[in-house]
Design an enzyme around this catalytic site. Structure first.
Site, PDB file in Angstrom:
ATOM      1  N   SER A 278      -9.691  -0.445   7.435  1.00 26.74           N
ATOM      2  CA  SER A 278      -9.188  -0.192   6.089  1.00 26.74           C
ATOM      3  C   SER A 278      -8.590  -1.374   5.348  1.00 26.74           C
ATOM      4  O   SER A 278      -8.269  -1.240   4.180  1.00 26.74           O
ATOM      5  CB  SER A 278      -8.137   0.924   6.136  1.00 26.74           C
ATOM      6  OG  SER A 278      -8.735   2.092   6.632  1.00 26.74           O
TER       7      SER A 278
ATOM      8  N   SER B 241      -9.463   2.017   3.349  1.00 30.43           N
ATOM      9  CA  SER B 241      -8.623   2.792   2.461  1.00 30.43           C
ATOM     10  C   SER B 241      -7.624   1.929   1.669  1.00 30.43           C
ATOM     11  O   SER B 241      -6.970   2.466   0.770  1.00 30.43           O
ATOM     12  CB  SER B 241      -7.843   3.838   3.264  1.00 30.43           C
ATOM     13  OG  SER B 241      -7.056   3.216   4.242  1.00 30.43           O
TER      14      SER B 241
ATOM     15  N   LYS C 272       0.849  -1.201   0.000  1.00 33.34           N
ATOM     16  CA  LYS C 272       0.000   0.000   0.000  1.00 33.34           C
ATOM     17  C   LYS C 272       0.883   1.249   0.000  1.00 33.34           C
ATOM     18  O   LYS C 272       1.921   1.284   0.684  1.00 33.34           O
ATOM     19  CB  LYS C 272      -0.882  -0.035   1.240  1.00 33.34           C
ATOM     20  CG  LYS C 272      -1.915   1.086   1.345  1.00 33.34           C
ATOM     21  CD  LYS C 272      -2.805   0.833   2.573  1.00 33.34           C
ATOM     22  CE  LYS C 272      -3.831   1.941   2.748  1.00 33.34           C
ATOM     23  NZ  LYS C 272      -4.649   1.744   3.949  1.00 33.34           N
TER      24      LYS C 272
END
EC number: 6.3.5.7
Lengths: 541, 464, 183
Positions: free
Chosen positions: B154, B130, B52
């Site tokens: 997330s 996210s 990420k």
């Protein structure tokens, strides 16, 4: 009206220039200090980048780790040495160390604050309470004793440094983060100061304490120590004074601000004194920097990452065992028997002024104490305390300074037992004081000329022989007589002799004695001459 | 366990999926390494992973999907990245996300939203956030596993919407050194994958004490947890009363019940359990996390790295405003809200209150679990449960447009997406979202007591 | 179903913390019910809605009922956030904040269980009673600390201004004199 103004401004000028600034009792001064002290730990507070001792000459942004630059993803890890230093200071001040303390974020934007917040201890500081005792005896204050209370001690990060420069387009700030994240201790006193002398004394004493504990250089000039003042008069709002780079600006700012506020109060113009304010010192006056409206809301938030400091009881007792004897105690010890030093001399052995390269006070003190002990052994019961004092603190030190020899080097040829021998010679009057001075200087000068390389211990007997420095114990009466007559013969002036004999000008005798001693190269003692001159001239008094 | 396609095929797929679903923010110029090292069953050598883009990497930029870090290249690797590299993992690229990790839709990114590959890309369904790109990269079989971060859900939510496994371990197990901070008392590195055994191996590789991270679970406590492990038979499973919601996705109940039936048949015991504090979790979370975020984002001023306004550093007397104006809207909103709650008046009433209620929540969880909690010194409830089963989301992924519209009406509309995931974040509990059916965005979380990650992993493995 | 729930025993954590702080396990309201005997019971349990998140958190409160913070307060917040006033839709921020606050202000009315004993310091996910640092560990810890090149801690090991968009002679640069324009 004009007259009144003139009167007040005269009074102000007078007050500022007078030394023991009269703080008028009807305008009661409440003054406290906030001192930030840089710790000279090896590395910084929340990262192990170097805490440089040569900050004034370092290249900018040279001692900065990823954390110091606040790179994304970096995290703080506490440097334990800061705890040790903070503990030492807390113990020396008699503060209560909190077994649990934490770090909080104080938020504000500035170029030299890379994280956008400073890590400090707002909610649960390292230690609370404590005090510094000032005394007339040791600290040059008017009161016989004055206690300055301490509110708290907290550990926090220092900021980077900003340099304002102007280019043709713009005013820009150059930021150097070498100093960022250096550990500081913030100490806040109670508003106990009622007099300027107390402030001066406190600063000196605190400076010396941190140097004595080896936790900081304590230098105001380099910014290793920074002092802000909080003052108020008669319960009006507190004013904070900042930008005080040295002791004299601290003192002058307090005097100025006191007068400024007194004036306002006395004419009833107190609206500006109702709210707290921050003022800066320009060198000649204080000017407003911030007021309540423009006060920044720091939004203190406990740091969510750093573990609490949780100290076991034995840390206190353990560190206590590491503590040196404190300066006041040392001075009192030196001023009592058997040393009986004057305050001035005691301070030379105790106060670290950071000014002298030839010796540090600790080394000097231990040299003095060791030599004193050795000498006392040699001299036995009739030991004379004044001898080591005068000869080490005045003569020896004076010679080292004159010849620029570090004590550490000189100690190699004159270690305490040897110096004690030297003192014994003087004590037993084997040589006179004058001869002693010459001898000592000679030994040191020779040493210096050998570039401090020749480490042979001086052989006193040989040197005394060589330079014929023996004090004459058995004075040859004929020689003495001849010398005196010679000296007198130089003074054919009847008036001189008559005034001397009648006692009108007794001091002339000293003059004659001096002459005699010079001619005998200090070999004959002064009182011998005195006796002889009196005899020859038939002086009755 | 490298992918079984040819290199050419793989690269074509990658390109196609990237253009359709907007998964990556940067891609390795050698996307699939031709390496002689073959992995074994035990190691990760040769595995392909995505990271990420809020976890720093030396070899790729780290942008957090924000203008503020547009071209930022970190001089160091995050610890989790370093460990993966040491294990022989090949990193395919950095994945798209909600800016700075703030968002639950996967739509707030300067690169544009990630589109859910479970649906035709014209439908433009949200991936969830996210860790949106992370979930998509796994859902598309572009990587064996992905690293994400989970602050309020997330990792778990996008995993659910992508119908893959998404694991948020116990707080402190995986090092956060190098993870760009959003809310440090909540941020946790998470792992997404389709295969539980891969996920497990990754966890094992990363589950290590790191002295660079002051919140890393100590060696001593890890050993204590190990020592606390006992065989617990039969396993006791709890269904939380407060998570029985008024609305669940269509088909959810059927799948849910069939799983529960399976568990009963396996001999597990199922209990109802009530944890009242769960109802307060969203307000607690949205009081604490924006405040921490406002603090953590204070460092972005353009002076030392990142984007910087070319002309001005100060405007309207506000320092750094020109540069900081480039934060995305959602991020700005949270900073403002966060600062509100840090200001003196609100601090006591909101922030500290939320912290105290968080303590209550942690204590309530302690009261219903059997396993001890080494952080709180709870000895465990002898009549307590071993795991909880909790839905991951109360909705199916909607369209990006709908999501944005709802959010515009009120920010709280997007906050409630986190209702099932936030409680575990606040208590730091290990929680793994598993899909109830293949290629279906309906998931369940398996939750254990703090530190009891292995029970969670064992459980998921046993029912897979 | 509910009336046959057995309350779980209130479980106290053995051994209070050495500093005598607050803790019992407050199970507060958390309760484990009686084991489900069959799928029907489970079905039944799941079919009863317990609470509506929308209602509980008042998400759809009418705008008229909200109390927005003042425009001055919003400007102050923008300043504290380092965000520009120019181009900021103050009214919009006021309204949005009002909605957010009405959401989180629900907490005001929720009592803290065991208020007197509950410390906000315990909200972090770290050991509540951290191991104490003793004298030996302190000195040992200090002696083991060293600079890590991987953290850029070795002086001069990396160019600190290398990542900055602007720098001058190894200094970072801030434009428009800090004191001059600060209000």
């Amino acid at each position: 009206m004009l007259q009144l103004a003139r009167f007040y401004s005269l009074a102000r000028t007078k007050a500022i220039h007078s030394h023991g600034a009269p703080f008028r009792p009807e305008y009661a001064l409440k003054c406290g200090l906030e001192i930030h002290t840089q710790l000279n730990t090896k590395n910084k507070l929340f990262s192990q980048s170097t805490n440089s001792a040569t900050s004034l000459v370092d290249a900018p942004n040279h001692h900065t780790s990823y954390y110091d630059i606040a790179l994304p993803g970096t995290q703080p890890v506490l440097n334990l040495e800061a705890i040790l230093f903070a503990m030492k200071l807390s113990l020396a001040l008699g503060s209560q160390v909190n077994s649990i303390s934490q770090f909080d974020r104080k938020h504000y934007f500035y170029g030299d604050q890379p994280q956008g917040y400073q890590l400090t201890q707002h909610y649960r500081p390292f230690a609370r309470g404590g005090k510094i005792n000032l005394s007339k005896e040791l600290d040059d204050i008017d009161e016989s004793a004055k206690e300055i209370g301490i509110l708290q001690l907290q550990i926090e990060q220092d900021t980077g440094k900003s340099h304002y420069t102007e280019t043709d387009k713009d005013v820009i700030t150059l930021v150097d983060l070498n100093r960022s994240n250096v550990p500081l201790i913030e100490l806040v006193t109670k508003p106990d100061f009622s007099d300027i002398k107390q402030v001066r004394a406190f600063i000196k004493k605190y400076q010396n304490l941190v140097r004595h504990l080896h936790i900081s250089s304590g230098d105001l000039e380099t910014g290793a120590m920074r002092v802000d003042v909080n003052l108020s008069i008669n319960e009006y709002a507190r004013v904070e004074l900042k930008n005080l780079p040295n002791t004299s600006s601290i003192i002058n700012a307090i005097k100025y601000e006191y007068q400024r506020q007194v004036e306002l109060i006395s004419v009833g113009d107190t609206s500006s004194l109702m709210e707290p304010e921050t003022r800066g010192w320009t060198g000649s006056s204080t000017v407003k920097l911030r007021s309540k409206e423009t006060t920044i809301d720091y939004r203190y938030m406990p740091d969510p990452e750093l573990p609490y400091i949780n100290l076991a009881q034995d840390v206190i007792s353990g560190v206590r065992g590491l503590m040196p004897q404190l300066p006041d105690d040392i001075m009192r010890m030196l001023m009592k028997k058997p040393y009986q030093l004057s305050l001035k001399d005691a301070k030379i052995l105790t106060y670290n002024s950071n000014q002298n390269d030839m010796y540090n006070h600790e080394a000097l003190r231990s040299y003095y104490l060791d030599t004193f002990r050795e000498f006392s052994k040699l001299a036995g019961e009739r030991s004379n305390a004044k001898l080591p004092t005068n000869w080490i603190i005045h003569e020896f030190l004076g010679d080292l300074n004159k010849l620029q020899i570090p004590l550490a080097r000189a100690k190699e040829i004159l270690p305490p037992p040897v110096f004690a021998q030297f003192l014994k010679l003087l004590h037993e009057e084997v040589i006179s004081a004058t001869s002693g001075k010459m001898l000592l200087f000679h030994i040191l000068e020779n040493f210096k000329q050998s570039n401090c390389q020749d480490l042979s211990i001086p052989d006193f007997s040989k040197l005394i022989e060589k330079f014929e420095l023996h004090a004459i114990n058995q004075v040859d009466p004929q020689e003495l007589m001849d010398l005196c007559n010679d000296v007198i013969a130089q003074h054919t002036d009847d008036t001189f002799i008559r005034n001397l004999v009648t006692g009108k000008k007794k001091s002339s005798l000293k003059f004659l004695i001096g002459q005699g001693m010079r001619r005998s190269q200090g070999r004959i003692k002064a009182n011998e001459f005195e006796k002889k001159f009196k005899e020859i001239l038939n002086i009755q008094w | 366990m490298p992918l079984k396609r040819s290199l050419k095929e793989s690269i074509e797929r990658l390109s196609s999926f990237q253009s359709k679903y907007n998964i990556f923010t940067s891609i390795n110029p050698s996307p699939y390494s031709i390496t002689n090292k073959k992995g074994t069953k035990e190691t990760l050598t040769g595995c392909v992973a995505s990271i990420k883009d809020n976890i720093v990497t030396k070899d790729f930029p780290t942008t957090c999907a924000s203008h503020i870090l547009e071209n930022f290249k970190s001089p160091f690797d995050a610890t989790v990245v370093k460990l993966l590299k040491q294990a022989g993992v090949h990193i395919l690229g950095k994945t798209n996300l909600d800016e700075f990790g703030m968002g639950s839709g996967g739509v707030h990114s300067i690169r544009g939203p990630v589109i859910n590959p479970l649906y035709p890309h014209e439908d433009k369904k949200i991936m969830g956030g996210s860790s949106s790109g992370a979930a998509a990269s796994v859902a598309c079989d572009l990587v064996d596993f992905a690293l994400g971060t989970d602050t309020g859900g997330s990792v778990r939510l996008p995993a659910c919407y992508g119908s893959v496994l998404g694991f948020k371990p116990s707080y402190g197990r995986l090092s956060r050194f190098g993870v760009i901070a959003y809310s440090q008392s909540l941020d946790t590195v998470g792992i997404l994958s389709k295969k539980i055994n891969v996920l497990r191996k990754v966890f094992h590789t990363l589950d290590k004490y790191d002295m660079k991270d002051p919140t890393s679970l100590s060696v001593e406590l890890r050993e204590l947890i190990e020592g606390n492990k006992k065989v617990r038979r039969p396993l006791k499973v709890g269904i939380v009363k407060e998570f029985s919601h008024e609305s669940m996705p269509i088909g959810f109940h059927r799948l849910y019940l069939s799983l529960l039936e399976k568990l009963i048949n396996l001999g597990l015991e199922i209990y109802p359990v009530s944890i009242p504090s769960v109802k307060n979790c969203l307000p607690i979370y949205y009081t604490l996390s924006p405040a921490e975020a406002a603090s953590n984002l204070s460092r972005y001023d353009g002076i030392r790295y990142g984007y910087r306004d070319s002309e001005l550093d100060i405007k309207d007397g506000i320092l750094f405003a020109p540069t900081r104006s480039k934060f995305g809207t959602e991020v700005k909103n949270r900073i403002i809200l966060g600062n509100y709650n840090l200001c003196s008046d609100a601090f006591k009433n909101n922030f500290i209150k939320a912290e105290k209620l968080r303590v209550n929540l942690i204590d309530e969880f302690d009261g219903i679990f059997r396993f001890p909690n080494v952080l709180t010194n709870s000895k465990g409830n002898p009549d307590g449960l071993d795991i909880l089963i909790v839905p991951t989301s109360s909705k199916l992924p909607g369209s990006i447009r709908d999501f944005e519209e709802e959010e515009a009406k009120s920010p709280a509309n997007s906050y409630i997406n986190d209702v099932f995931t936030v409680p575990m974040s606040l208590a730091g509990l290990p929680s793994l979202s598993m899909p109830l059916k293949e290629k279906t965005p309906i998931g369940l979380q398996v939750v254990g007591q703090y530190g009891d990650d292995s029970t969670v992993l064992d459980f998921v493995e046993s029912i897979s | 179903m509910y009336k046959t729930w057995r309350l779980c025993r209130t479980h106290t954590v053995g051994g209070l913390c050495h500093d005598g702080s607050h803790r019992f396990v407050s199970t507060g309201g958390a309760k484990i019910g009686k084991k489900f005997e069959n799928m029907n019971q489970i079905r039944d349990y799941l079919s009863r809605p317990v609470w509506s998140v929308h209602e509980y958190l008042g998400i759809n409160t009418k705008e008229e009922k909200l109390e927005p913070p003042s425009a001055e307060a919003v400007k102050k917040l923008l300043r504290l956030s380092g965000l520009p006033l120019e181009g900021a839709d103050i009214k919009e921020i006021q309204m949005r904040l009002a909605k957010q606050l009405s959401f989180i202000n629900k907490l005001h009315n929720i009592p803290v269980e065991g208020e007197k004993h509950t410390k906000e310091y315990d909200a972090r996910l770290v050991q509540r009673n951290t191991k104490q640092l003793n004298y030996t560990k302190l000195l040992e810890g200090i002696s083991h600390q060293k600079q890590d090149a991987e953290l850029g801690e070795v002086s001069g090991s990396w160019k600190a201004t290398g990542l900055a968009a602007e720098s001058k002679n190894a200094y970072f640069v801030v434009k428009e004199g800090l004191l001059k324009n600060r209000k």
